[in-house]
Design a protein around this motif. Structure first.
Motif, PDB file in Angstrom:
ATOM      1  N   PRO A 145       0.817  -1.227   0.000  1.00 36.27           N
ATOM      2  CA  PRO A 145       0.000   0.000   0.000  1.00 36.27           C
ATOM      3  C   PRO A 145       0.850   1.277   0.000  1.00 36.27           C
ATOM      4  O   PRO A 145       0.483   2.264  -0.639  1.00 36.27           O
ATOM      5  N   VAL A 146       1.987   1.234   0.694  1.00 37.09           N
ATOM      6  CA  VAL A 146       2.883   2.393   0.672  1.00 37.09           C
ATOM      7  C   VAL A 146       3.371   2.634  -0.749  1.00 37.09           C
ATOM      8  O   VAL A 146       3.394   3.773  -1.236  1.00 37.09           O
ATOM      9  N   ARG A 147       3.740   1.569  -1.421  1.00 41.63           N
ATOM     10  CA  ARG A 147       4.193   1.675  -2.810  1.00 41.63           C
ATOM     11  C   ARG A 147       3.078   2.213  -3.709  1.00 41.63           C
ATOM     12  O   ARG A 147       3.317   3.065  -4.576  1.00 41.63           O
ATOM     13  N   LEU A 148       1.856   1.725  -3.514  1.00 40.08           N
ATOM     14  CA  LEU A 148       0.731   2.208  -4.318  1.00 40.08           C
ATOM     15  C   LEU A 148       0.464   3.696  -4.068  1.00 40.08           C
ATOM     16  O   LEU A 148       0.193   4.453  -5.005  1.00 40.08           O
ATOM     17  N   LEU A 149       0.537   4.124  -2.805  1.00 42.49           N
ATOM     18  CA  LEU A 149       0.335   5.542  -2.498  1.00 42.49           C
ATOM     19  C   LEU A 149       1.430   6.408  -3.121  1.00 42.49           C
ATOM     20  O   LEU A 149       1.149   7.491  -3.637  1.00 42.49           O
ATOM     21  N   LEU A 150       2.660   5.944  -3.072  1.00 39.82           N
ATOM     22  CA  LEU A 150       3.747   6.699  -3.689  1.00 39.82           C
ATOM     23  C   LEU A 150       3.595   6.761  -5.210  1.00 39.82           C
ATOM     24  O   LEU A 150       3.894   7.788  -5.817  1.00 39.82           O
ATOM     25  N   HIS A 151       3.112   5.672  -5.818  1.00 35.24           N
ATOM     26  CA  HIS A 151       2.851   5.706  -7.263  1.00 35.24           C
ATOM     27  C   HIS A 151       1.754   6.714  -7.590  1.00 35.24           C
ATOM     28  O   HIS A 151       1.800   7.366  -8.639  1.00 35.24           O
ATOM     29  N   ALA A 152       0.786   6.860  -6.707  1.00 35.52           N
ATOM     30  CA  ALA A 152      -0.293   7.823  -6.942  1.00 35.52           C
ATOM     31  C   ALA A 152       0.216   9.262  -6.862  1.00 35.52           C
ATOM     32  O   ALA A 152      -0.402  10.168  -7.431  1.00 35.52           O
ATOM     33  N   CYS A 153       1.344   9.463  -6.188  1.00 36.73           N
ATOM     34  CA  CYS A 153       1.909  10.808  -6.040  1.00 36.73           C
ATOM     35  C   CYS A 153       2.825  11.209  -7.195  1.00 36.73           C
ATOM     36  O   CYS A 153       3.321  12.330  -7.228  1.00 36.73           O
ATOM     37  N   VAL A 154       3.055  10.318  -8.126  1.00 34.73           N
ATOM     38  CA  VAL A 154       3.959  10.617  -9.243  1.00 34.73           C
ATOM     39  C   VAL A 154       3.282  11.597 -10.205  1.00 34.73           C
ATOM     40  O   VAL A 154       2.139  11.388 -10.624  1.00 34.73           O
ATOM     41  N   THR A 155       3.991  12.679 -10.507  1.00 40.64           N
ATOM     42  CA  THR A 155       3.530  13.666 -11.496  1.00 40.64           C
ATOM     43  C   THR A 155       4.649  13.888 -12.506  1.00 40.64           C
ATOM     44  O   THR A 155       5.753  13.358 -12.348  1.00 40.64           O
ATOM     45  N   LYS A 156       4.372  14.709 -13.518  1.00 34.28           N
ATOM     46  CA  LYS A 156       5.396  14.983 -14.528  1.00 34.28           C
ATOM     47  C   LYS A 156       6.625  15.648 -13.913  1.00 34.28           C
ATOM     48  O   LYS A 156       7.749  15.399 -14.333  1.00 34.28           O
ATOM     49  N   SER A 157       6.400  16.483 -12.917  1.00 36.21           N
ATOM     50  CA  SER A 157       7.518  17.245 -12.344  1.00 36.21           C
ATOM     51  C   SER A 157       8.381  16.423 -11.385  1.00 36.21           C
ATOM     52  O   SER A 157       9.561  16.708 -11.222  1.00 36.21           O
ATOM     53  N   ASN A 158       7.809  15.405 -10.751  1.00 35.55           N
ATOM     54  CA  ASN A 158       8.598  14.649  -9.761  1.00 35.55           C
ATOM     55  C   ASN A 158       8.842  13.196 -10.139  1.00 35.55           C
ATOM     56  O   ASN A 158       9.201  12.391  -9.279  1.00 35.55           O
ATOM     57  N   VAL A 159       8.648  12.852 -11.396  1.00 39.63           N
ATOM     58  CA  VAL A 159       8.749  11.456 -11.809  1.00 39.63           C
ATOM     59  C   VAL A 159      10.123  10.865 -11.489  1.00 39.63           C
ATOM     60  O   VAL A 159      10.229   9.715 -11.067  1.00 39.63           O
ATOM     61  N   TRP A 160      11.181  11.657 -11.645  1.00 38.65           N
ATOM     62  CA  TRP A 160      12.530  11.143 -11.361  1.00 38.65           C
ATOM     63  C   TRP A 160      12.747  10.951  -9.863  1.00 38.65           C
ATOM     64  O   TRP A 160      13.486  10.059  -9.457  1.00 38.65           O
ATOM     65  N   TYR A 161      12.131  11.784  -9.039  1.00 37.86           N
ATOM     66  CA  TYR A 161      12.399  11.764  -7.597  1.00 37.86           C
ATOM     67  C   TYR A 161      11.460  10.859  -6.810  1.00 37.86           C
ATOM     68  O   TYR A 161      11.782  10.450  -5.705  1.00 37.86           O
ATOM     69  N   VAL A 162      10.310  10.563  -7.368  1.00 41.21           N
ATOM     70  CA  VAL A 162       9.339   9.716  -6.659  1.00 41.21           C
ATOM     71  C   VAL A 162       9.285   8.308  -7.253  1.00 41.21           C
ATOM     72  O   VAL A 162       9.320   7.319  -6.522  1.00 41.21           O
ATOM     73  N   LEU A 163       9.219   8.220  -8.556  1.00 40.07           N
ATOM     74  CA  LEU A 163       9.040   6.915  -9.192  1.00 40.07           C
ATOM     75  C   LEU A 163      10.225   5.986  -8.954  1.00 40.07           C
ATOM     76  O   LEU A 163      10.044   4.835  -8.543  1.00 40.07           O
ATOM     77  N   LEU A 164      11.427   6.463  -9.208  1.00 41.44           N
ATOM     78  CA  LEU A 164      12.588   5.576  -9.118  1.00 41.44           C
ATOM     79  C   LEU A 164      12.830   5.056  -7.696  1.00 41.44           C
ATOM     80  O   LEU A 164      13.012   3.854  -7.514  1.00 41.44           O
TER      81      LEU A 164
END
Length: 175
Positions: A145-164
């Protein structure tokens, strides 16, 4: 009626030399020390016939019916597996379609997720031995669930800092 029953045994007479080679030899022979029966006059090996698929399924369903922890583990596997497969199938399509992420970044995210599984896999026996199966499964379920919530927070501006960094949590699913 001997052909219809699944529990019938067939005896094979062997010399002591044959018995030793059968026990140490091929695994397909299904001879074990427990199946040996010794007489004073000769040695015989009792070879059990294999059960059919229907009886194996019946025993498995009976075990699930009679064992609450097994039912919990089965339900856990179905739910957890469905969620993980959903994330793995939809994530990359969403990244490319909604966030216009390049295939290079998607490939890097996949590589990080895959690389994260190796250390967890290699140390999983030690982790399970130290903390126990149920605690490790609970940890893996809390990470999802933590991983799913973090994936929901991914936007164009933070894709490098949140997704990876979020992809590094993927390693806990192999336990």
């Amino acid at each position: 009626s001997d052909q219809s029953s699944n529990t019938s045994d067939e005896s094979i007479e062997l010399s002591p030399l044959d018995v030793n080679t059968s026990i140490k030899g091929n695994r397909d022979d299904c001879y074990t020390k427990q199946n040996l029966m010794m007489n004073k006059s000769n040695m015989t090996i009792k070879k059990k016939k294999r059960k059919n698929l229907c009886s194996a399924m019946t025993r498995g369903l009976s075990a699930v019916r009679d064992c609450a922890p097994l039912r919990l583990a089965l339900a856990n596997s179905v739910c957890f597996g469905t969620l993980v497969v959903s994330v793995d199938s939809i994530l990359y399509m969403q990244l490319e379609n909604e966030l216009a992420v390049s295939r290079t970044l998607s490939g890097l995210a996949t590589a990080l997720a895959t690389a994260a599984t190796f250390p967890v896999f290699w140390t999983s026996a030690d982790i399970v031995q130290r903390y126990g199966y149920w605690r490790v499964i609970a940890l893996a379920q809390c990470v999802l669930p933590v991983r799913l919530l973090l994936h929901a927070c991914v936007t164009k501006s933070n894709v490098w800092y949140v997704l990876l960094p979020t992809q590094l949590l993927h390693g806990w699913r192999v336990i």
